[in-house]
Design a protein around this motif. Structure first.
Motif, PDB file in Angstrom:
ATOM      1  N   LEU A 395       0.834  -1.202   0.000  1.00  0.00           N
ATOM      2  CA  LEU A 395       0.000   0.000   0.000  1.00  0.00           C
ATOM      3  C   LEU A 395       0.871   1.255   0.000  1.00  0.00           C
ATOM      4  CD1 LEU A 395      -2.768   1.452   0.289  1.00  0.00           C
ATOM      5  CD2 LEU A 395      -2.505   1.249   2.758  1.00  0.00           C
ATOM      6  N   PHE A 396       1.860   1.257   0.900  1.00  0.00           N
ATOM      7  CA  PHE A 396       2.645   2.479   1.067  1.00  0.00           C
ATOM      8  C   PHE A 396       3.743   2.642   0.012  1.00  0.00           C
ATOM      9  CE2 PHE A 396       1.473   2.809   5.827  1.00  0.00           C
ATOM     10  CZ  PHE A 396       0.340   3.513   5.487  1.00  0.00           C
ATOM     11  N   GLY A 398       3.368   2.560  -3.118  1.00  0.00           N
ATOM     12  CA  GLY A 398       2.833   3.456  -4.141  1.00  0.00           C
ATOM     13  C   GLY A 398       2.986   4.911  -3.719  1.00  0.00           C
ATOM     14  N   ILE A 399       2.794   5.164  -2.424  1.00  0.00           N
ATOM     15  CA  ILE A 399       2.944   6.525  -1.901  1.00  0.00           C
ATOM     16  C   ILE A 399       4.416   6.927  -1.928  1.00  0.00           C
ATOM     17  CG2 ILE A 399       2.754   7.933   0.198  1.00  0.00           C
ATOM     18  CD1 ILE A 399       0.214   6.427   0.876  1.00  0.00           C
ATOM     19  N   MET A 454      -7.347  -5.881   9.246  1.00  0.00           N
ATOM     20  CA  MET A 454      -7.545  -4.418   9.221  1.00  0.00           C
ATOM     21  C   MET A 454      -6.783  -3.786   8.053  1.00  0.00           C
ATOM     22  SD  MET A 454      -6.092  -1.240   9.980  1.00  0.00           S
ATOM     23  CE  MET A 454      -4.742  -1.358  11.138  1.00  0.00           C
ATOM     24  N   ALA A 458      -8.281  -2.025   4.630  1.00  0.00           N
ATOM     25  CA  ALA A 458      -7.913  -0.625   4.372  1.00  0.00           C
ATOM     26  C   ALA A 458      -7.169  -0.508   3.047  1.00  0.00           C
ATOM     27  CB  ALA A 458      -7.058  -0.081   5.523  1.00  0.00           C
ATOM     28  N   LEU A 462      -8.256   1.607  -0.127  1.00  0.00           N
ATOM     29  CA  LEU A 462      -7.538   2.873  -0.301  1.00  0.00           C
ATOM     30  C   LEU A 462      -6.537   2.878  -1.457  1.00  0.00           C
ATOM     31  CD1 LEU A 462      -6.835   3.688   3.473  1.00  0.00           C
ATOM     32  CD2 LEU A 462      -8.532   4.755   1.995  1.00  0.00           C
ATOM     33  N   PHE A 465      -6.845   5.193  -4.420  1.00  0.00           N
ATOM     34  CA  PHE A 465      -6.507   6.611  -4.219  1.00  0.00           C
ATOM     35  C   PHE A 465      -5.001   6.835  -4.353  1.00  0.00           C
ATOM     36  CE2 PHE A 465     -10.405   6.024  -1.618  1.00  0.00           C
ATOM     37  CZ  PHE A 465     -11.233   6.859  -2.359  1.00  0.00           C
ATOM     38  N   VAL A 466      -4.230   5.793  -4.015  1.00  0.00           N
ATOM     39  CA  VAL A 466      -2.776   5.922  -4.091  1.00  0.00           C
ATOM     40  C   VAL A 466      -2.319   6.017  -5.544  1.00  0.00           C
ATOM     41  CG1 VAL A 466      -0.593   4.726  -3.638  1.00  0.00           C
ATOM     42  CG2 VAL A 466      -2.374   4.751  -1.895  1.00  0.00           C
ATOM     43  N   GLU A 468      -4.125   6.764  -8.202  1.00  0.00           N
ATOM     44  CA  GLU A 468      -5.132   7.443  -9.018  1.00  0.00           C
ATOM     45  C   GLU A 468      -4.534   8.220 -10.187  1.00  0.00           C
ATOM     46  OE1 GLU A 468      -8.530   9.176  -6.825  1.00  0.00           O
ATOM     47  OE2 GLU A 468      -7.708  11.027  -7.625  1.00  0.00           O
ATOM     48  N   GLU A 469      -3.404   8.876  -9.976  1.00  0.00           N
ATOM     49  CA  GLU A 469      -2.893   9.778 -11.016  1.00  0.00           C
ATOM     50  C   GLU A 469      -1.386   9.750 -11.025  1.00  0.00           C
ATOM     51  OE1 GLU A 469      -3.586  14.440 -12.113  1.00  0.00           O
ATOM     52  OE2 GLU A 469      -5.037  13.376 -10.943  1.00  0.00           O
TER      53      GLU A 469
ATOM     54  N   ARG B 164      -4.162  13.261  -1.251  1.00  0.00           N
ATOM     55  CA  ARG B 164      -4.578  11.846  -1.353  1.00  0.00           C
ATOM     56  C   ARG B 164      -3.684  10.950  -0.525  1.00  0.00           C
ATOM     57  NH1 ARG B 164      -3.469   9.660  -5.963  1.00  0.00           N
ATOM     58  NH2 ARG B 164      -2.697  11.486  -7.070  1.00  0.00           N
ATOM     59  N   PHE B 165      -2.368  11.133  -0.699  1.00  0.00           N
ATOM     60  CA  PHE B 165      -1.422  10.289   0.038  1.00  0.00           C
ATOM     61  C   PHE B 165      -1.585  10.486   1.541  1.00  0.00           C
ATOM     62  CE2 PHE B 165       2.092   9.895  -3.468  1.00  0.00           C
ATOM     63  CZ  PHE B 165       1.192   9.191  -4.239  1.00  0.00           C
TER      64      PHE B 165
END
Lengths: 469, 246
Positions: A395-396, A398-399, A454, A458, A462, A465-466, A468-469, B164-165
């Motif tokens: 998940l993270f 991507g961020i 959990m 999540a 979520l 959103f990570v 998305e663009e 977003r992040f």
């Protein structure tokens, strides 16, 4: 309005505080052939990316067949083909493997045959059998065009499609585009080259400073002196599509692609595995062997697994952003949570392989023999711990990749979140190795399973959103 | 952008922004500021003079009023981050993101106060500044979680991507808090048990209870004041950046 009418309504787009598109309203009907021109930074690429659904407008709407691209479903996504500056291909996969992967995601019915057709159409030949990363700019562009045409999209968005092509390939591409337009496809291409713009397109749109400054029909072909040799018009048969792959098949395809890349490069297994091994070996010198109840020994084990996951998953996602492979996934009809499941599943398989090496070594080096260990509990702990770590890191990652720090951001994001999992993993491993009376085992298993559930819920909710663009 | 343009833009924005600031929230902020200062003065009186001295811990126990109020505000602040994050993702309104970001920064500040006062209190009572007992450890993890949240805001320049992040991190961090607390509590327990409210009603002497409750009111006002101030600063920063990018 037809099934392929593309409409921009009062579209504005800002990057940071800089407005790039400042209120564009356009309607492009089915079968139109449009040249989009403008100076550097005028907003051409941004406009195409919004039409492809890769970028959302800050205000206004972009719609195809009356459907807002932000809510585009699988059917709509298969109607759009996009060629960008980046190839959206995976450099470590061959041309054929790249095309097969995209064909599977888009639900192409007979991919082998369609790839052969593409090969004839774009003269791919030996390009198909070579890794995309070693191809010249022009050859990679031909492969990119094949990727975009593979599933027979009705709307083609081409950002500088002639870049890098030799004259023969450029003429061939012009012929293909003419043929596509003749059969009712919509083609919108950006170009800086006026000669190219006048070699086929029937409508000229010029952007200046984020606004439409010119929108008029191109002069009739006979008014324009021929600038390129007359193009042949190769036959383009629209490929047959089956249903897009289901969630399981799509996530397995993504995981399989990641594993194929990994087994070819061995980046993750090499770096993450060796790192975990180095930590274990270094730490083994500082601890008495056979100290099964030592929290420090199990702590070392889980720190090595944690860092292996951070290295491995970070690398997997960084690979996805090379040549913007992730955007290829976002263009596909595959739901974005499925992209997460595929990425996480691929990483989990790789980390399981690292575990298979690390755990026996840990038992031998740190616990003398591992005798008396509760194998079931140990296996459960390793599974729950690794799953939780991979989910959070996937998940993270991507961020992290999207931040200024890149992969270095990943530990800062992941480590505080996984503390309960690490505490549980260390405690449970200790107990599985015979420390304590084992009465707290279920308690710790519960907390680890709870954590995994959990973060899984999540992450699935979520992840879109990570990326998305 | 030339060097000349920046000061011009800032001056232009500053004049506009000051006017806007006064118009939009000047009066509210002034009264809130006055109320906060008065509440703080009363808090100093209630916690240092009005509340009785603890028989066992002596004067050092008075750190409790700052410690508990800061912990309460930190919890509220992070809940606001959670709500702001969800609302941003649902509505895509940058004001929710601004609220979440401001609340996280203020929450991080109060968490730092909790940690520092906890360490000072610990030194006086347990003889050590730091011990890996559950609540201190949980607060430290909480501090790290929201430090990551603030860090991701700092390292993503593009504002919608940043929002977003940050929202994703804000949601996961908040969901993680109960699991962090449970895991750390099971791991090791040394901390004094809760003494405020039990089945038999409040156990604190009335003076202490009043001082503590007034601390909650005061720190709530401080929180609201700081968040509003941060939002105003955000607004000014946005206007400067917008003008500078023209």
């Amino acid at each position: 309005m037809t099934s392929s009418t593309l409409v921009f309504t009062d579209v504005a787009k800002e990057f940071g505080w800089t407005p790039v598109i400042k209120g564009v309203s356009l309607t492009i009907e089915e079968g139109e052939y449009v040249a989009l021109m403008g100076s550097n930074g005028a907003g051409k690429t941004t406009l195409l990316r919004m039409a492809a659904g890769l970028s959302a407008p800050t205000s206004g709407t972009v719609s195809v067949a009356g459907i807002d691209m932000r809510r585009a479903g699988p059917g709509l996504r298969r109607r759009i083909g996009f060629v960008s500056h980046e190839s959206l291909l995976y450099p470590d996969l061959t041309g054929r493997e790249n095309l097969m992967f995209h064909a599977e995601l888009f639900g192409v019915a007979d991919p082998e045959r369609v790839i052969d057709v593409m090969s004839d159409l774009l003269d791919l030949g030996p390009i198909l059998e070579r890794p995309a990363g070693v191809l010249s700019r022009g050859n990679r562009q031909r492969l990119t065009l094949a990727r975009a045409l593979l599933y027979g999209p009705r709307i083609l968005l081409l950002d500088e499609p002639f870049t890098g092509l030799d004259e023969e390939s450029a003429v061939r591409l012009l012929g293909i585009l003419d043929s596509l337009v003749a059969s009712g496809h919509t083609v919108i291409m950006t170009t800086h080259d006026r000669l190219v713009a006048e070699s086929g397109p029937r409508r000229l749109i010029v952007l200046a400073d984020g606004r439409v400054s010119v929108d008029r029909p191109m002069p009739a072909a006979q008014d324009v002196p021929p600038v390129l040799p007359e193009a042949e018009a190769p036959e383009f048969t629209r490929p047959r599509l089956s249903l897009p792959p289901g969630r399981f098949r799509a996530s397995w395809a993504i995981a399989r692609k990641d594993l194929r890349v990994e087994f070819r490069t061995r980046d993750v297994l090499g770096s993450a595995g060796l790192f975990a091994l180095a930590v274990l070996i270094t730490a083994s010198f500082t601890m008495p062997p056979g100290d099964k109840q030592s929290g420090a020994a199990t702590g070392v084990l889980w720190i090595s697994i944690l860092f292996a996951v951070l290295l491995g998953v970070g690398r997997t996602m960084a690979r996805e952003s090379a040549d913007r492979g992730i955007e290829g996934l976002l263009l596909s009809p595959v739901p974005r949570d499925v992209v997460f499941l595929g990425k996480a599943f691929g990483s989990l398989v790789l980390m399981a392989l690292v575990d298979i090496v690390i755990i026996p070594l840990f038992l031998v080096m740190m616990t003398a023999d591992g005798a008396g260990a509760n194998a079931g509990a140990l296996l459960g702990t390793v599974a729950l711990g690794t799953i939780g770590l991979v989910i959070v890191a996937s998940l993270f990652s991507g961020i992290a990749v999207g931040s200024r720090l890149g992969e270095s951001m990943l530990p800062l994001l992941v480590m505080p979140v996984v503390i309960p999992l690490m505490v549980g993993s260390v405690e449970l491993t200790r107990q599985a190795l015979g420390a304590g009376d084992g009465t707290q085992m279920w308690q710790w298993l519960g907390i680890m399973a709870g954590f995994d559930v959990m973060v899984a819920v999540a992450a699935v909710a979520l992840f879109s959103f990570v990326i998305e663009e | 952008m030339t060097q000349q343009q920046v000061p011009d833009a800032i001056v232009a924005v500053d004049e506009h922004a000051v006017g806007h600031h006064k118009e939009a929230s000047g009066h509210g902020m002034r009264w809130l500021g006055i109320a906060t200062v008065i509440a703080l003065a009363i808090f100093v009186y209630t916690s240092f003079f009005f509340a009785p001295e603890d028989d066992v811990q002596g004067v050092v126990q008075r750190i409790f009023y700052i410690h508990v109020a800061s912990a309460w505000i930190a919890a509220v602040a992070f809940f606001v981050v959670f709500v702001g994050s969800i609302m941003y993702l649902a509505k895509r309104d940058m004001r929710w993101d601004a609220l979440a970001g401001a609340s996280a920064e203020v929450g991080l500040l109060f968490t730092t106060v909790v940690l520092v006062t906890g360490m000072l209190w610990g030194k006086a009572i347990w003889g050590v500044y730091w011990t890996w007992e559950p609540r201190l450890t949980s607060v430290l993890v909480l501090w790290l979680l929201y430090l990551a949240y603030v860090a991701i805001r700092a390292y993503v320049p593009e504002r919608s991507r940043k929002a977003r992040f940050a929202a994703v991190v804000g949601i996961v961090a908040f969901l993680d808090v109960p699991i962090v607390y449970l895991s750390v509590m099971w791991w090791r327990t040394l901390h004094p048990q809760q003494v405020i409210i039990t089945e038999n009603g409040p156990q604190l002497p009335a003076g202490m209870l009043i001082a503590m409750l007034w601390g909650l009111v005061t720190f709530s006002l401080v929180y609201v004041y700081f968040v509003r101030m941060r939002l105003n600063i955000n607004r000014l920063e946005e206007q400067i950046k917008r003008e500078a990018s023209k």
